[in-house]
Enzyme design. Structure first.
Site, PDB file in Angstrom:
ATOM      1  N   ASP A 272      32.317  18.421  22.574  1.00 47.84           N
ATOM      2  CA  ASP A 272      32.878  17.121  22.185  1.00 47.84           C
ATOM      3  C   ASP A 272      34.081  16.780  23.070  1.00 47.84           C
ATOM      4  O   ASP A 272      34.666  15.709  22.958  1.00 47.84           O
ATOM      5  CB  ASP A 272      33.208  17.062  20.684  1.00 47.84           C
ATOM      6  CG  ASP A 272      34.160  18.151  20.229  1.00 47.84           C
ATOM      7  OD1 ASP A 272      34.621  18.942  21.087  1.00 47.84           O
ATOM      8  OD2 ASP A 272      34.450  18.219  19.021  1.00 47.84           O
ATOM      9  N   SER A 273      34.423  17.698  23.983  1.00 51.18           N
ATOM     10  CA  SER A 273      35.428  17.419  25.020  1.00 51.18           C
ATOM     11  C   SER A 273      35.006  16.209  25.853  1.00 51.18           C
ATOM     12  O   SER A 273      35.822  15.635  26.577  1.00 51.18           O
ATOM     13  CB  SER A 273      35.617  18.633  25.939  1.00 51.18           C
ATOM     14  OG  SER A 273      34.378  19.021  26.494  1.00 51.18           O
TER      15      SER A 273
ATOM     16  N   GLU B  16      39.352  30.022  21.994  1.00 48.92           N
ATOM     17  CA  GLU B  16      40.098  29.096  22.851  1.00 48.92           C
ATOM     18  C   GLU B  16      41.603  29.248  22.641  1.00 48.92           C
ATOM     19  O   GLU B  16      42.080  29.350  21.499  1.00 48.92           O
ATOM     20  CB  GLU B  16      39.689  27.639  22.554  1.00 48.92           C
ATOM     21  CG  GLU B  16      40.497  26.641  23.388  1.00 48.92           C
ATOM     22  CD  GLU B  16      39.959  25.213  23.372  1.00 48.92           C
ATOM     23  OE1 GLU B  16      38.963  24.936  22.678  1.00 48.92           O
ATOM     24  OE2 GLU B  16      40.571  24.378  24.068  1.00 48.92           O
TER      25      GLU B  16
HETATM   26  O1  KIV Z   1      34.322  20.667  23.604  1.00 48.56           O
HETATM   27  C1  KIV Z   1      34.375  21.552  24.472  1.00 48.56           C
HETATM   28  O2  KIV Z   1      34.100  21.331  25.658  1.00 48.56           O
HETATM   29  C2  KIV Z   1      34.779  22.884  24.063  1.00 48.56           C
HETATM   30  C3  KIV Z   1      35.310  23.743  25.168  1.00 48.56           C
HETATM   31  C4  KIV Z   1      36.768  23.479  25.313  1.00 48.56           C
HETATM   32  C5  KIV Z   1      35.008  25.144  24.967  1.00 48.56           C
HETATM   33  O3  KIV Z   1      34.738  23.227  22.924  1.00 48.56           O
END
Ligand code: KIV
Length: 264
Positions: free
Chosen positions: A45-46, A182
């Site tokens: 969701d990044s 994380e």
């Molecule tokens: O949403 C994402 O890309 C993630 C990464 C930061 C691991 O959870």
């Protein structure tokens, strides 16, 4: 390069033997480029931050995550594909189950990832019991950004370390196949990794994790507004593309493009 589709058994078997490689992707184009070069592709969701220009991930919807996951599944046939369940989509066991099933029925994702604390244990149990492959995400949880008052590194004292280890063990017991860690102090991620039988994948969590993941636009230099300490840039994608777009615009203006061989 992977010559066959990555699976959970193979990922688990890598623990203590070979590091797991992972990267994010949000569309078929990039997924196709990364496919087979890494063990895992995460539809994170990044995407709200790296591609949506937002300052947090909270706005991601089920519809958006399904759209992007479908695209990634079209592009990648070898890497193991994990999709993020968005903020607010797993508030209760029933809601989590309904939305996880929606993911499974509408996409070919191999597994789903949820940001968890110990309070999410009944939800994780419900999903695993239904046969949904789950990766638990602990430590710095971007979906808790407003609650935490920012992106805060975790595991800074023994109480936090113990909470993380206990949560990780409880999640393993509930049936998750892997743990994403994380923004956690390296020595604490090392303790979590040692305590677990399932593999850990770290981002900003030190070298002792069983694998590493980065957000692709960070890793390849397309996002350069700021660089978190844990990011390593493997190319200067932004500069490369800037040069290319400028060369294209120049050729169009000067009529150097298109030439006869590029015309019908
Ligand atoms: O949403 C994402 O890309 C993630 C990464 C930061 C691991 O959870």
């Amino acid at each position: 390069m992977l010559d066959k589709k990555m699976d959970i058994a193979t990922l688990k078997a890598k623990k203590g033997i070979e590091k797991i490689t992972a990267i994010t992707a949000y569309d078929a184009l990039m997924a196709h480029i990364f496919d087979g070069e890494v063990d895992v592709i995460l539809v994170g969701d990044s995407l709200k931050m790296s591609f949506g220009g937002e300052s947090e991930t909270l706005g991601a919807s089920m519809q958006e995550m399904i759209y992007h996951t479908k695209a990634v599944c079209k592009g990648a046939k070898h890497s193991f594909i994990i999709a993020d369940m968005p903020f607010g989509s797993y508030a209760t066991p029933n809601m989590a189950l309904k939305n996880a099933l929606r993911f499974y029925k509408n996409t070919a994702a191999d597994a789903l990832k949820l940001e968890v604390g110990i309070e999410k244990l009944p939800i994780i149990k419900a999903l695993c019991e239904e046969g949904i492959a789950i990766m638990a995400h602990i430590g710095l949880k971007p979906q808790f950004m407003r609650f935490d008052g920012g992106f805060k590194v975790k595991g800074k004292d023994e109480a936090q370390a113990k909470e993380l280890i206990d949560t990780a063990l409880a999640m393993q017991e509930a049936g998750v196949f892997g743990m994403l860690i994380e923004g956690v102090k390296s020595e604490v991620s090392a303790r979590i990794t040692q305590a677990l039988e399932i593999p850990t994948i770290g981002i900003g969590a030190g070298v002792e994790c069983d694998g590493q993941i980065l957000v692709w636009s960070d890793a390849f230099g397309f996002f350069d507004e700021f660089k978190p300490k844990f990011v390593r840039r493997y190319c200067d994608g932004k500069a490369m593309l800037k040069d290319a777009i400028r060369a294209y615009a120049k050729d169009v203006k000067s009529q150097a493009f298109p030439q006869a061989k590029e015309s019908y």
